[in-house]
Motif scaffolding. Structure first.
Motif, short mmCIF file in Angstrom:
data_model
loop_
_atom_site.label_atom_id
_atom_site.label_comp_id
_atom_site.label_asym_id
_atom_site.label_seq_id
_atom_site.Cartn_x
_atom_site.Cartn_y
_atom_site.Cartn_z
N GLY A 16 -5.99 0.53 -10.48
CA GLY A 16 -6.50 1.20 -9.29
C GLY A 16 -7.92 0.76 -8.96
O GLY A 16 -8.26 0.52 -7.80
N LEU A 17 -8.77 0.65 -10.01
CA LEU A 17 -10.14 0.21 -9.79
C LEU A 17 -10.20 -1.23 -9.28
O LEU A 17 -10.91 -1.54 -8.32
CB LEU A 17 -10.94 0.34 -11.09
CG LEU A 17 -12.39 -0.17 -11.04
CD1 LEU A 17 -13.21 0.62 -10.03
CD2 LEU A 17 -13.03 -0.09 -12.43
N THR A 41 2.45 1.58 -3.44
CA THR A 41 1.44 2.02 -4.41
C THR A 41 1.18 3.51 -4.30
O THR A 41 1.06 4.22 -5.30
CB THR A 41 0.13 1.23 -4.21
OG1 THR A 41 0.40 -0.17 -4.34
CG2 THR A 41 -0.90 1.63 -5.24
N LYS A 99 -11.81 4.82 8.93
CA LYS A 99 -10.93 5.79 8.29
C LYS A 99 -11.03 7.15 8.98
O LYS A 99 -10.00 7.81 9.20
CB LYS A 99 -11.27 5.92 6.81
CG LYS A 99 -10.97 4.67 5.99
CD LYS A 99 -11.38 4.85 4.54
CE LYS A 99 -11.08 3.61 3.72
NZ LYS A 99 -11.51 3.76 2.31
N SER A 139 -12.83 -6.91 2.60
CA SER A 139 -12.90 -6.17 3.86
C SER A 139 -13.64 -6.99 4.91
O SER A 139 -14.66 -7.63 4.63
CB SER A 139 -13.60 -4.83 3.65
OG SER A 139 -13.79 -4.17 4.87
N TYR A 172 -19.22 -1.32 4.75
CA TYR A 172 -18.77 -0.06 4.15
C TYR A 172 -18.87 1.09 5.14
O TYR A 172 -17.94 1.91 5.26
CB TYR A 172 -19.63 0.24 2.92
CG TYR A 172 -19.34 1.59 2.32
CD1 TYR A 172 -18.20 1.82 1.56
CD2 TYR A 172 -20.20 2.67 2.53
CE1 TYR A 172 -17.92 3.05 1.00
CE2 TYR A 172 -19.94 3.92 1.99
CZ TYR A 172 -18.79 4.10 1.24
OH TYR A 172 -18.52 5.33 0.70
N GLY A 197 -7.81 -2.90 -7.77
CA GLY A 197 -7.25 -2.95 -6.43
C GLY A 197 -8.25 -2.50 -5.37
O GLY A 197 -8.38 -3.12 -4.31
N THR A 198 -8.98 -1.41 -5.66
CA THR A 198 -9.99 -0.92 -4.73
C THR A 198 -11.12 -1.92 -4.57
O THR A 198 -11.59 -2.18 -3.44
CB THR A 198 -10.56 0.43 -5.22
OG1 THR A 198 -9.48 1.36 -5.38
CG2 THR A 198 -11.56 0.99 -4.23
N CYS A 199 -11.56 -2.52 -5.69
CA CYS A 199 -12.62 -3.53 -5.63
C CYS A 199 -12.19 -4.74 -4.82
O CYS A 199 -12.95 -5.26 -4.00
CB CYS A 199 -13.01 -3.96 -7.05
SG CYS A 199 -13.86 -2.69 -8.01
N SER A 210 0.83 -1.21 0.00
CA SER A 210 0.00 0.00 0.00
C SER A 210 0.87 1.26 0.00
O SER A 210 0.57 2.23 -0.71
CB SER A 210 -0.92 -0.02 1.22
OG SER A 210 -1.66 1.17 1.31
N THR A 236 -9.81 -4.86 -2.49
CA THR A 236 -9.66 -4.49 -1.08
C THR A 236 -11.02 -4.42 -0.38
O THR A 236 -11.20 -4.94 0.73
CB THR A 236 -8.94 -3.14 -0.95
OG1 THR A 236 -7.66 -3.23 -1.58
CG2 THR A 236 -8.76 -2.75 0.50
N ASN A 237 -11.99 -3.76 -1.03
CA ASN A 237 -13.32 -3.64 -0.42
C ASN A 237 -14.03 -4.99 -0.35
O ASN A 237 -14.77 -5.26 0.59
CB ASN A 237 -14.17 -2.64 -1.20
CG ASN A 237 -13.71 -1.21 -0.99
OD1 ASN A 237 -12.82 -0.96 -0.18
ND2 ASN A 237 -14.29 -0.28 -1.71
#
Length: 310
Positions: A195-196, A106, A217, A206, A210, A198-200, A103, A202-203
Motif C-alpha cells: 500500500g505504501l 485493489t 479529489k 502524478s 500535491y 503503491g501510494t508513493c 484501482s 502513484t504520487n
C-alpha cells in the motif's frame, strides 16, 4: 455552533479512515461470531483441511465479490461495454482504463485482506485446516521426535478428543497458532508495504502538484454529491410533470433533457491532461465549444433492436 462545524469538518475530512476503521471492527466482530457460533472443526483427516480452508477463504471470496458488486466506478466503466467495447478505452487510452480497473480491484481487496489477517491472527481456522493435512513434510514438522500416536491423533488436536497427553496437545496447538499468527503478521506487513509503495508510486507519477491533487479529489467528491442532488431534483420534476399530464389528460409541458451522446460522454473514464484545465468528464463536456445543445424531447431508452427499455 462553530465547535460543531469543526467536528463535522474533521469527520468529513477523515471519512476514508473512519470507513476503514469501521470495516476493521466489522471484520473482527464477524470473525469472532464465525469462530464461536458456526465453526465446529470435524477433527478427522478427511474433512479438516477442506472445512478449515473453507472458513478461512470463503468469507474472503464473498467480501471480494461484494466489494466489486458495490463499486460504482466498476459499473461506470463496465456498463454498455458489451455493445460498445471502445467505451473501455476512451480516446484510445487503454492503459488508463487498466489502471482504473487495478484501482477498483485493489479497493475491493481491502476487506478480504482484513478478514484473512484477523482470521490468521486468531488461528482457529488455520489450526483445523493444517491438522488435516496428510503430507509427510507437514506431519514430520509437527510430530518430529514424537511418538507414532502423534501422527494418528494430529487431526483431533483442535478438538478436546485427542488421546495425546495434555502437554503434547497444548504444544501442538501452540505450534499451530504460532504458524497462523506468523502468516497473519506477514500478510499485514506485506499489505502495508504494498500500500505504501503503491501510494508513493502513484504520487510520484502524478501530473499535478500535491495541492492540485487534493483540490481534484475534493472537486470529484463535491461533483458527485451535487450530481446526486440534481438527479433526484430533476427526476422528481419529471415524475410530477408526467403524472400531471396523465391525470389531467393533457399534453406534457416541454422539459429539456441531455442527449444520449452527452450521457455517454460524461460517463466515460476520465484521465487528466495538461492541455486542458478540467477535473472530470462533466467539466470537459460543459466547457467544450462544439457540443450539441439540442435537448432530447422524449427521454426514452432503446436497446440495440429498438425495443423500449422500462
Amino acid at each position: 455552533m462553530d465547535n460543531f462545524q469543526t467536528v463535522l469538518r474533521f469527520f468529513m475530512n477523515q471519512k476514508a479512515t473512519i470507513g476503514y476503521s469501521f470495516m476493521a471492527l466489522l471484520t473482527i466482530g464477524g470473525e469472532r461470531v464465525f469462530s464461536m457460533v458456526s465453526f465446529q472443526c470435524p477433527c478427522n483427516h478427511d474433512q479438516n483441511f477442506a472445512y478449515g480452508l473453507t472458513f478461512l477463504l470463503g468469507p474472503a471470496a464473498v467480501l471480494m465479490v461484494l466489494g466489486l458488486f458495490f463499486s460504482t466506478r466498476l459499473w461506470r466503466l463496465y456498463t454498455g461495454c458489451c455493445l460498445n467495447p471502445m467505451k473501455l478505452c476512451p480516446r484510445g487510452n487503454c492503459f488508463g482504463c487498466l489502471r482504473a480497473f487495478m484501482s477498483i480491484f485493489t479497493g475491493a481487496c481491502v476487506a478480504p485482506i482484513m478478514w484473512l489477517c484477523v482470521a490468521l491472527l486468531n488461528g482457529t481456522f488455520y489450526e483445523c485446516a493444517v491438522s488435516g493435512l496428510d503430507d509427510n513434510l507437514v506431519v514430520d514438522l509437527f510430530c518430529k521426535n514424537k511418538t507414532l500416536k502423534c501422527r494418528e491423533e494430529l487431526a483431533r488436536v483442535p478438538c478436546d478428543r485427542s488421546k495425546l497427553s495434555s502437554d503434547e496437545r497444548m504444544e501442538l496447538l501452540l505450534m499451530f497458532r504460532a504458524q497462523s499468527q506468523i502468516l497473519g503478521w506477514s500478510l499485514v506487513i506485506i499489505a502495508a508495504v504494498v500500500g505504501l509503495l503503491g501510494t508513493c508510486c502513484t504520487n510520484c507519477r502524478s501530473k499535478v502538484s500535491y495541492l492540485q491533487l487534493t483540490f481534484w479529489k475534493r472537486y470529484v467528491e463535491k461533483e458527485k454529491e451535487r450530481f446526486d442532488t440534481y438527479a433526484v431534483d430533476y427526476a422528481t420534476k419529471l415524475a410530477e410533470r408526467n403524472l400531471q399530464s396523465f391525470f389531467e389528460n393533457k399534453d406534457p409541458e416541454a422539459f429539456p433533457f441531455p442527449s444520449h451522446k452527452a450521457w455517454e460522454e460524461i460517463s466515460a473514464h476520465y484521465t487528466f491532461s495538461r492541455s486542458e484545465q478540467c477535473y472530470s468528464t462533466l467539466q470537459r463536456y460543459v466547457e467544450r465549444t462544439d457540443k450539441d445543445l439540442n435537448p432530447e424531447k422524449r427521454p426514452a431508452l432503446y436497446s440495440e433492436y429498438g425495443m423500449e427499455m422500462h
